[in-house]
Write a protein that holds these residues in place. Structure first.
Motif, PDB file in Angstrom:
ATOM      1  N   GLY A  27       0.854  -1.118   0.052  1.00  0.00           N
ATOM      2  CA  GLY A  27       0.177   0.031  -0.012  1.00  0.00           C
ATOM      3  C   GLY A  27       0.838   1.040   0.027  1.00  0.00           C
ATOM      4  O   GLY A  27       0.629   2.152  -0.488  1.00  0.00           O
ATOM      5  N   LEU A  28       1.772   1.117   0.665  1.00  0.00           N
ATOM      6  CA  LEU A  28       2.705   2.572   0.810  1.00  0.00           C
ATOM      7  C   LEU A  28       3.638   2.740  -0.259  1.00  0.00           C
ATOM      8  O   LEU A  28       3.628   3.724  -0.868  1.00  0.00           O
ATOM      9  N   LEU A  29       4.117   1.547  -1.268  1.00  0.00           N
ATOM     10  CA  LEU A  29       4.623   1.781  -2.530  1.00  0.00           C
ATOM     11  C   LEU A  29       3.536   2.396  -3.401  1.00  0.00           C
ATOM     12  O   LEU A  29       4.125   3.384  -4.147  1.00  0.00           O
ATOM     13  N   ILE A  30       2.397   2.029  -3.511  1.00  0.00           N
ATOM     14  CA  ILE A  30       1.329   2.500  -4.325  1.00  0.00           C
ATOM     15  C   ILE A  30       0.907   4.114  -4.131  1.00  0.00           C
ATOM     16  O   ILE A  30       0.948   5.005  -4.852  1.00  0.00           O
ATOM     17  N   ILE A  31       0.790   4.314  -2.780  1.00  0.00           N
ATOM     18  CA  ILE A  31       0.237   5.760  -2.324  1.00  0.00           C
ATOM     19  C   ILE A  31       1.562   6.671  -2.410  1.00  0.00           C
ATOM     20  O   ILE A  31       1.293   7.682  -3.383  1.00  0.00           O
ATOM     21  N   ALA A  32       2.908   6.232  -2.292  1.00  0.00           N
ATOM     22  CA  ALA A  32       3.850   7.147  -2.406  1.00  0.00           C
ATOM     23  C   ALA A  32       4.343   7.424  -4.038  1.00  0.00           C
ATOM     24  O   ALA A  32       4.364   8.267  -4.519  1.00  0.00           O
ATOM     25  N   GLY A  33       3.983   6.111  -4.859  1.00  0.00           N
ATOM     26  CA  GLY A  33       4.206   6.298  -6.128  1.00  0.00           C
ATOM     27  C   GLY A  33       3.335   7.249  -6.911  1.00  0.00           C
ATOM     28  O   GLY A  33       3.528   8.150  -7.606  1.00  0.00           O
ATOM     29  N   LEU A  34       1.885   7.313  -6.445  1.00  0.00           N
ATOM     30  CA  LEU A  34       0.957   8.073  -6.878  1.00  0.00           C
ATOM     31  C   LEU A  34       1.304   9.496  -6.481  1.00  0.00           C
ATOM     32  O   LEU A  34       1.082  10.237  -7.274  1.00  0.00           O
ATOM     33  N   TYR A  35       1.605   9.571  -5.195  1.00  0.00           N
ATOM     34  CA  TYR A  35       1.943  11.020  -4.738  1.00  0.00           C
ATOM     35  C   TYR A  35       2.898  11.527  -5.610  1.00  0.00           C
ATOM     36  O   TYR A  35       2.713  12.729  -6.112  1.00  0.00           O
ATOM     37  N   ALA A  95      12.564   0.183   2.606  1.00  0.00           N
ATOM     38  CA  ALA A  95      11.608   0.745   1.871  1.00  0.00           C
ATOM     39  C   ALA A  95      10.667   1.659   2.757  1.00  0.00           C
ATOM     40  O   ALA A  95      10.271   2.817   2.572  1.00  0.00           O
ATOM     41  N   ILE A  96      10.020   1.038   3.728  1.00  0.00           N
ATOM     42  CA  ILE A  96       9.195   1.821   4.642  1.00  0.00           C
ATOM     43  C   ILE A  96       9.603   3.007   5.302  1.00  0.00           C
ATOM     44  O   ILE A  96       9.138   3.984   5.277  1.00  0.00           O
ATOM     45  N   ILE A  97      10.781   2.927   5.964  1.00  0.00           N
ATOM     46  CA  ILE A  97      11.548   4.096   6.335  1.00  0.00           C
ATOM     47  C   ILE A  97      11.873   5.106   5.408  1.00  0.00           C
ATOM     48  O   ILE A  97      11.485   6.332   5.531  1.00  0.00           O
ATOM     49  N   ASN A  98      12.405   4.737   4.209  1.00  0.00           N
ATOM     50  CA  ASN A  98      12.832   5.635   3.309  1.00  0.00           C
ATOM     51  C   ASN A  98      11.561   6.243   2.643  1.00  0.00           C
ATOM     52  O   ASN A  98      11.860   7.687   2.354  1.00  0.00           O
ATOM     53  N   LEU A  99      10.796   5.433   2.365  1.00  0.00           N
ATOM     54  CA  LEU A  99       9.626   6.481   1.605  1.00  0.00           C
ATOM     55  C   LEU A  99       8.747   7.296   2.459  1.00  0.00           C
ATOM     56  O   LEU A  99       8.553   8.469   2.016  1.00  0.00           O
ATOM     57  N   MET A 100       8.913   7.120   3.725  1.00  0.00           N
ATOM     58  CA  MET A 100       8.239   7.906   4.568  1.00  0.00           C
ATOM     59  C   MET A 100       9.209   9.326   4.788  1.00  0.00           C
ATOM     60  O   MET A 100       8.490  10.515   4.712  1.00  0.00           O
ATOM     61  N   MET A 101      10.229   9.315   4.691  1.00  0.00           N
ATOM     62  CA  MET A 101      11.230  10.403   5.019  1.00  0.00           C
ATOM     63  C   MET A 101      11.314  11.157   3.672  1.00  0.00           C
ATOM     64  O   MET A 101      11.305  12.442   3.460  1.00  0.00           O
ATOM     65  N   VAL A 102      11.208  10.400   2.393  1.00  0.00           N
ATOM     66  CA  VAL A 102      11.031  11.064   1.117  1.00  0.00           C
ATOM     67  C   VAL A 102       9.864  11.981   1.052  1.00  0.00           C
ATOM     68  O   VAL A 102       9.838  13.079   0.411  1.00  0.00           O
ATOM     69  N   VAL A 103       8.721  11.469   1.522  1.00  0.00           N
ATOM     70  CA  VAL A 103       7.575  12.180   1.342  1.00  0.00           C
ATOM     71  C   VAL A 103       7.749  13.458   2.251  1.00  0.00           C
ATOM     72  O   VAL A 103       7.244  14.651   1.704  1.00  0.00           O
ATOM     73  N   ALA A 104       8.259  13.422   3.336  1.00  0.00           N
ATOM     74  CA  ALA A 104       8.259  14.573   4.303  1.00  0.00           C
ATOM     75  C   ALA A 104       9.388  15.592   3.604  1.00  0.00           C
ATOM     76  O   ALA A 104       9.053  16.746   3.901  1.00  0.00           O
ATOM     77  N   LEU A 105      10.410  15.215   2.899  1.00  0.00           N
ATOM     78  CA  LEU A 105      11.272  16.022   2.103  1.00  0.00           C
ATOM     79  C   LEU A 105      10.727  16.568   0.775  1.00  0.00           C
ATOM     80  O   LEU A 105      11.332  17.109   0.117  1.00  0.00           O
ATOM     81  N   SER A 106       9.691  16.200   0.008  1.00  0.00           N
ATOM     82  CA  SER A 106       9.088  16.218  -1.183  1.00  0.00           C
ATOM     83  C   SER A 106       9.079  17.787  -1.447  1.00  0.00           C
ATOM     84  O   SER A 106       9.309  18.061  -2.662  1.00  0.00           O
ATOM     85  N   PRO A 107       8.656  18.578  -0.439  1.00  0.00           N
ATOM     86  CA  PRO A 107       8.378  20.018  -0.980  1.00  0.00           C
ATOM     87  C   PRO A 107       9.782  20.595  -1.641  1.00  0.00           C
ATOM     88  O   PRO A 107       9.933  21.463  -2.382  1.00  0.00           O
ATOM     89  N   LEU A 108      10.930  20.104  -0.883  1.00  0.00           N
ATOM     90  CA  LEU A 108      12.290  20.667  -1.324  1.00  0.00           C
ATOM     91  C   LEU A 108      12.552  20.226  -2.711  1.00  0.00           C
ATOM     92  O   LEU A 108      12.870  21.053  -3.578  1.00  0.00           O
ATOM     93  N   VAL A 109      12.117  19.145  -3.025  1.00  0.00           N
ATOM     94  CA  VAL A 109      12.225  18.526  -4.572  1.00  0.00           C
ATOM     95  C   VAL A 109      11.544  19.256  -5.431  1.00  0.00           C
ATOM     96  O   VAL A 109      12.001  19.486  -6.616  1.00  0.00           O
ATOM     97  N   PHE A 110      10.073  19.624  -5.080  1.00  0.00           N
ATOM     98  CA  PHE A 110       9.569  20.622  -5.892  1.00  0.00           C
ATOM     99  C   PHE A 110      10.071  22.033  -6.302  1.00  0.00           C
ATOM    100  O   PHE A 110      10.227  22.260  -7.533  1.00  0.00           O
ATOM    101  N   GLU A 111      10.658  22.478  -5.484  1.00  0.00           N
ATOM    102  CA  GLU A 111      11.480  23.768  -5.661  1.00  0.00           C
ATOM    103  C   GLU A 111      12.559  23.704  -6.648  1.00  0.00           C
ATOM    104  O   GLU A 111      12.908  24.228  -7.228  1.00  0.00           O
ATOM    105  N   VAL A 112      13.230  22.410  -6.346  1.00  0.00           N
ATOM    106  CA  VAL A 112      14.580  22.321  -6.974  1.00  0.00           C
ATOM    107  C   VAL A 112      14.223  21.856  -8.568  1.00  0.00           C
ATOM    108  O   VAL A 112      14.768  22.197  -9.444  1.00  0.00           O
TER     109      VAL A 112
END
Length: 484
Positions: free
Chosen positions: A20-28, A418-435
């Motif tokens: 579920g996390l892989l699907i939700i994160a990928g779609l996000y 994967a569980i740990i990493n995906l949650m952390m990447v989602v948290a940092l995603s606004p930075l990637v949008f700016e870059v």
């Protein structure tokens, strides 16, 4: 009891959490970037041609292409040849379809985690760069505890578990093809691996960049010959994959659930998108903009799963004696038997040669990732030397272990990462949008994008590598005293 505990945790994490996390994160990641993994596909290919830049000490940094081949070396291994066979046998042909889904969504995840790895990379003792999830968790989110836990898991997973997985596959392939005792195979591989890893990161980059394009090209030519010889079976095989993926053409009882789980497991092992491993290679590249390496790592997901894994899957599905279920033959022996049928008894030998090359370069990639995380924990020459010895020993140990136990351990550690990493990447995603916006604005002006930390609102650490650094000065003229 140990095996039962591992199986219980695997079922719990994969069925209840990770899929579920892989699907939700990928779609996000896909929707928030308007499907960057498709929109910027052309740019991905052009980024591969970027030449490597000079480091401040005058040496050449690791290029985008070399970083791509390090991650490809780690990805293109047992998962593409043995892993696909296991996915099909246990999960049915439909597992291949769910591997495709993991790749299409995972390409967006790979873009995010690789871009972050570039943003938070640091200088290493070999005049290059290192980085990865442990670095962006600690520096970007100030989550030191989680960063250290992740680094420990990465070091164990890639320095021990995955190294054993690769050597185990080599040993089984050569036992099947030539009746060579697994101990002998393990010792020989360990000696060669030791010679390379004691040479350091740039040795690994040079060996990977030389071997990966050749071996991947030869393997695809070999599979292409089989597909041409059996061109009338390609469409039916693809139809079988899609029908079985939705339970419309079940090969054995419970195929739909088994197809999804095995497709996601083998797909994640194959392309590692979201697992947090490939960013360690992405961080090593000397590029002018973080997005550039993010795009290249995204391309690697397609190459690995959509092309290499699919080609292998079709050949396996052509095998007339293919059987399904948890008790059926699995792994590399299935691929060897399928190739044997196509090449009149010589297929097993051919696969044995390829698996040696694939798994060898994968071990090198495994070590590269593990070493990057070990350096995050304990950065000393002594610890590096001891770890290199351990990796060499684990190459021998893995060769003689049971196949099922090694694969199960790999699945479990993948889930944790994967569980740990995906949650952390989602948290940092606004930075990637700016870059991303910074990259696109420069592209729209017809410029070759160069990134400066001062161009975004996020405050990067004081030791960030995105000021007026010398390693980018062989391209467009840098701004003087940027970020000072």
């Amino acid at each position: 009891m140990f095996e039962q505990a591992v199986n219980f945790l695997n079922d719990l994490l994969w069925q209840e959490v990770l899929i579920g996390l892989l699907i939700i994160a990928g779609l996000y990641f896909s929707f928030t970037t308007r499907f960057v993994q498709f929109r910027w596909l052309k740019t991905m290919f052009s980024s591969l041609g970027e030449k490597r830049a000079n480091m401040p000490d005058g040496s050449k940094g690791i290029s985008s292409f070399q970083a791509f081949t390090i991650s490809a070396a780690q990805r293109i291994g047992t998962a593409n040849i043995a892993g696909v066979a296991t996915a099909i046998v246990v999960g049915g042909p439909g597992a291949v379809f769910w591997m495709w889904i993991v790749a299409l969504l995972g390409a967006a995840s790979a873009f995010f985690e690789a871009t972050l790895a570039q943003l938070y990379k640091v200088r290493d003792s070999e005049s290059g760069f290192r980085g990865g999830p442990a670095y962006y968790m600690t520096k970007g989110l100030n989550q030191k505890g989680i960063g250290y836990i992740f680094a420990i898991l990465m070091t164990i997973t890639f320095g021990v578990v995955f190294v054993m997985l690769q050597s185990n596959t080599i040993a089984n392939a050569y036992d099947e093809a030539f009746n060579i005792d697994p101990w002998i195979s393990g010792v020989i591989v360990a000696i060669v691996v030791g010679l390379v890893i004691f040479g350091g990161a740039k040795w690994i980059a040079n060996v990977a960049s030389a071997l990966v394009p050749i071996m991947a090209g030869l393997y695809l030519i070999l599979v292409g010959v089989i597909l041409v010889m059996n061109y009338d079976m390609i469409i039916p095989m693809l139809k079988t994959i899609v029908m079985n993926a939705f339970g419309l053409e079940e090969v054995f009882g419970g195929a739909l659930g088994a197809a999804i789980i095995n497709g996601f497991q083998r797909g994640l092992l194959s392309n590692e998108a979201g697992m947090g491993s490939a960013p360690n290679a992405a961080a090593s590249a000397a590029v002018r903009h973080p997005v550039q390496q993010g795009l290249i790592q995204s391309l690697g997901v397609y190459f690995d799963t959509i092309i290499v894994c699919t080609a292998t899957a079709i050949v396996i599905l052509m095998y007339s004696d293919l059987s399904f279920g948890a008790d059926a033959p699995q792994g590399i022996q299935v691929t060897q038997a399928a190739m044997d049928q196509q090449f009149l008894g010589y297929g097993g030998t051919i696969v044995a040669v390829f698996i040696l090359l694939f798994a060898f370069t994968t071990i090198l990639g495994n070590y590269f990732y593990a070493q990057s995380n070990l350096s995050f924990l304990v950065d000393s020459k002594r610890s590096t030397f001891i770890f290199r010895v351990i990796v060499t020993i684990m190459t021998v140990v893995g060769a003689v272990l049971g196949v099922q136990l090694v694969w199960t351990l790999a699945d479990l550690f993948m889930a944790f990462l994967a569980i740990i990493n995906l949650m952390m990447v989602v948290a940092l995603s606004p930075l990637v949008f700016e870059v991303m916006r910074d990259y696109k604005e420069q592209k729209d002006r017809g410029e070759s994008p160069i990134f400066y930390a001062k161009n975004i609102s996020y405050k990067l650490p004081d030791d960030n590598q995105w000021g007026d650094e010398d390693y980018r000065k062989d391209g467009p003229e840098d701004e003087p005293n940027a970020n000072k």
